[in-house]
Write an enzyme that holds these catalytic residues in place. Structure first.
Site, mmCIF file in Angstrom:
data_model
loop_
_atom_site.group_PDB
_atom_site.id
_atom_site.type_symbol
_atom_site.label_atom_id
_atom_site.label_comp_id
_atom_site.label_asym_id
_atom_site.label_seq_id
_atom_site.Cartn_x
_atom_site.Cartn_y
_atom_site.Cartn_z
ATOM 1 N N ARG A 100 39.648 43.808 26.287
ATOM 2 C CA ARG A 100 40.053 42.691 25.434
ATOM 3 C C ARG A 100 41.397 42.179 25.943
ATOM 4 O O ARG A 100 42.130 42.895 26.628
ATOM 5 C CB ARG A 100 40.153 43.106 23.971
ATOM 6 C CG ARG A 100 40.748 44.466 23.773
ATOM 7 C CD ARG A 100 40.869 44.894 22.346
ATOM 8 N NE ARG A 100 42.185 45.536 22.192
ATOM 9 C CZ ARG A 100 43.216 44.998 21.607
ATOM 10 N NH1 ARG A 100 43.107 43.812 21.039
ATOM 11 N NH2 ARG A 100 44.365 45.617 21.544
ATOM 12 N N ARG B 106 47.613 35.687 20.705
ATOM 13 C CA ARG B 106 48.319 35.603 19.432
ATOM 14 C C ARG B 106 48.595 34.158 19.090
ATOM 15 O O ARG B 106 49.184 33.444 19.898
ATOM 16 C CB ARG B 106 49.657 36.306 19.630
ATOM 17 C CG ARG B 106 49.939 37.332 18.616
ATOM 18 C CD ARG B 106 51.275 37.961 18.901
ATOM 19 N NE ARG B 106 51.133 39.361 19.240
ATOM 20 C CZ ARG B 106 52.077 40.057 19.825
ATOM 21 N NH1 ARG B 106 53.204 39.488 20.188
ATOM 22 N NH2 ARG B 106 51.882 41.325 20.078
ATOM 23 N N ARG C 261 45.614 55.135 41.521
ATOM 24 C CA ARG C 261 46.352 54.010 42.097
ATOM 25 C C ARG C 261 47.803 54.462 42.147
ATOM 26 O O ARG C 261 48.284 55.187 41.260
ATOM 27 C CB ARG C 261 46.249 52.753 41.214
ATOM 28 C CG ARG C 261 44.907 52.104 41.206
ATOM 29 C CD ARG C 261 44.526 51.425 42.510
ATOM 30 N NE ARG C 261 45.401 50.305 42.840
ATOM 31 C CZ ARG C 261 45.446 49.753 44.044
ATOM 32 N NH1 ARG C 261 44.712 50.236 45.045
ATOM 33 N NH2 ARG C 261 46.235 48.717 44.285
ATOM 34 N N ARG D 13 55.812 43.026 39.806
ATOM 35 C CA ARG D 13 56.861 42.694 38.846
ATOM 36 C C ARG D 13 58.230 43.131 39.351
ATOM 37 O O ARG D 13 58.335 43.969 40.254
ATOM 38 C CB ARG D 13 56.574 43.287 37.470
ATOM 39 C CG ARG D 13 56.254 44.765 37.448
ATOM 40 C CD ARG D 13 55.888 45.210 36.038
ATOM 41 N NE ARG D 13 55.999 46.653 35.913
ATOM 42 C CZ ARG D 13 55.965 47.321 34.765
ATOM 43 N NH1 ARG D 13 55.806 46.657 33.637
ATOM 44 N NH2 ARG D 13 56.067 48.633 34.737
ATOM 45 N N GLU E 117 58.058 46.240 42.171
ATOM 46 C CA GLU E 117 56.926 47.178 42.097
ATOM 47 C C GLU E 117 55.767 46.676 42.946
ATOM 48 O O GLU E 117 55.251 45.582 42.695
ATOM 49 C CB GLU E 117 56.461 47.261 40.637
ATOM 50 C CG GLU E 117 56.838 48.550 39.965
ATOM 51 C CD GLU E 117 56.366 48.584 38.524
ATOM 52 O OE1 GLU E 117 57.221 48.785 37.672
ATOM 53 O OE2 GLU E 117 55.158 48.380 38.262
ATOM 54 N N TYR F 61 45.221 58.283 31.452
ATOM 55 C CA TYR F 61 46.499 57.640 31.212
ATOM 56 C C TYR F 61 46.965 57.946 29.794
ATOM 57 O O TYR F 61 46.223 57.726 28.836
ATOM 58 C CB TYR F 61 46.421 56.115 31.414
ATOM 59 C CG TYR F 61 47.761 55.486 31.147
ATOM 60 C CD1 TYR F 61 48.736 55.465 32.129
ATOM 61 C CD2 TYR F 61 48.079 54.996 29.884
ATOM 62 C CE1 TYR F 61 50.004 54.956 31.867
ATOM 63 C CE2 TYR F 61 49.341 54.492 29.612
ATOM 64 C CZ TYR F 61 50.285 54.472 30.609
ATOM 65 O OH TYR F 61 51.536 53.979 30.346
ATOM 66 N N ASP G 177 50.271 57.283 27.148
ATOM 67 C CA ASP G 177 51.608 56.793 26.860
ATOM 68 C C ASP G 177 52.439 57.984 26.410
ATOM 69 O O ASP G 177 51.895 59.041 26.048
ATOM 70 C CB ASP G 177 51.550 55.730 25.745
ATOM 71 C CG ASP G 177 51.404 54.321 26.324
ATOM 72 O OD1 ASP G 177 51.896 54.077 27.436
ATOM 73 O OD2 ASP G 177 50.799 53.472 25.644
#
Ligand SMILES: Cc1cc2nc3c(=O)[nH]c(=O)nc-3n(C[C@H](O)[C@H](O)[C@H](O)COP(=O)(O)OP(=O)(O)OC[C@H]3O[C@@H](n4cnc5c(N)ncnc54)[C@H](O)[C@@H]3O)c2cc1C
Length: 364
Positions: A170, A174, A247, A278, A298, A346, A348
């Site tokens: 998704r 907003r 990666r 970035r 990066e 992954y 957080d």
């Protein structure tokens, strides 16, 4: 004899170590790098806290986890509001009313919705065949071409039309003028960096740096009754079934002779021509007065042996391989596996803490 040998001093290993010590256990932590903290490690350069392994922003919806991390540092009120630079023009992220105004000059939610609906019609009810079609079906062609395509292709090293659709499930859109990237209740950056958090967690615990578990595996095992392993799971089993894919990233630091070079901590470069994805300007995470600034470019790279494995490639093939290693791990009676490398997923930061706190129940 220690009660626990903990392999890895990242957030997973450090949370386990802290909690076990609190319960009166004797713990030894070994770490193959020359510093503690794993990927959340920050170091001071020219008075600025630099995130050595990529920008880290703590965010969570859980009051419990927010209170937990705040035991170890004071957090500032940093709000992640990245911008995108596409061929010199700046756009706000995540996609919101500011972005739509910058793209189309629309000023009301109705106008922006109409524009997106019109552009999504290109795919219609057809099932998207690849990431390109998936993105267009969600947000339309303009947002895809300007803000998604180049960035994603650099990230994955291949054309979006050759990437599977499932990578993008998704895309949050907003219809308010809100540039806050996260929807979580709590977010911030620890004032003075992340390393102090791990230092406090490991306070009073023996830590051996530059120590690879595999260098003297049986000697290490003999040191403790139980082992908590937060390294790569395929490495633990000597790559018996093959290697899991990742990666990787290459970070290029530069010290610039100006106090503020991009006015924001995170600027994404979304065109294909710029080779990096970035630029991070670290001082905006944890502001300090200084005449210089430190920036990091990066560059995503294909992972090869010897490189840091940053992001697991959770496709069907790798997940199936991981499940085979996971089965093997169940037979290791005195070893517990946890953290992003041992679980090949992954996490957080708040998730890895939650996972360590949960796993702890079975480790005691
Ligand atoms: C580029 C990037 C950006 C991120 N940004 C965010 C963000 O903004 N917000 C957020 O919440 N999370 C972010 N994360 C995720 C965060 O980094 C992880 O949640 C966290 O670091 C996971 O901790 P860990 O202990 O599982 O793994 P790690 O931090 O990798 O720690 C594992 C440790 O084990 C050591 N080790 C491995 N093998 C051995 C061995 N054989 N012997 C001894 N030691 C060993 C390693 O050297 C390492 O220090 C980001 C991750 C990346 C890669």
């Amino acid at each position: 004899m220690y009660d626990y040998l903990i392999v890895g001093s990242g957030l997973y290993g450090a949370t386990c170590a802290y909690e076990l010590k609190k319960r009166g256990k004797k713990v030894l932590v070994i770490e193959k790098r020359e510093h503690i903290g794993g990927n959340i490690y920050t170091e001071k350069m020219h008075g600025i806290q630099v995130h050595r392994y990529g920008a880290h922003i703590f965010h969570t919806n859980s009051k419990e986890l927010w209170d937990y991390i705040n035991q170890f540092a004071d957090f500032n009120r940093y709000t992640n509001s990245p911008t995108a630079n596409y061929r010199g023009k700046i756009y706000n992220l995540p996609f919101n009313m500011n972005t739509f105004y910058q793209l189309w000059g629309t000023s009301t939610p109705q106008q922006a919705m109409a524009k997106i609906t019109e552009q999504r019609a290109e795919i219609g009810d057809r099932k998207p065949k690849n990431l390109e079609e998936q993105a267009i079906s969600l947000v339309g062609r303009d947002i895809y071409e300007i803000l998604i395509k180049g960035y994603t292709e650099k990230q994955w090293g291949r054309p979006a039309s050759e990437l599977p659709a499932f990578i993008i499930k998704r895309l949050p859109v907003r219809f308010t003028y809100d540039n806050n990237y996260f929807n979580d209740r709590f977010q911030g950056i620890p004032i003075g960096g992340y390393t102090q958090i791990v230092e406090k967690m490991l306070d009073g615990i023996e830590v051996r740096l530059n120590t690879d578990y595999f260098a003297e595996r049986s000697d290490h095992n003999a040191l403790a009754k139980k082992v908590i392993y937060s390294g790569a799971i395929d490495r633990y089993f000597d790559y018996r079934y093959g290697k899991l894919e990742y990666r990787s990233l290459r970070f290029e630091n530069e010290v610039v002779d100006t106090p503020n070079i991009q006015g924001n901590a995170v600027v994404n470069y979304t065109d294909k021509e710029v080779p990096y994805t970035r630029i991070i300007e670290h001082k905006h995470f944890d502001p300090v007065e200084s005449s210089r600034s430190v920036i990091t470019r990066e560059y995503p790279v294909e992972w090869q042996d010897g490189m840091e494995p940053y992001y697991p490639v959770n496709n069907e093939q790798n997940n199936a391989l991981y499940r085979r290693y996971r089965e093997l791990s169940k037979a290791e009676e005195k070893v517990f596996f946890g953290g992003r490398l041992a679980e090949y997923r992954y996490y957080d930061m708040h998730q890895v803490i939650a996972s360590a706190l949960k796993d702890l129940q079975s480790m005691l």
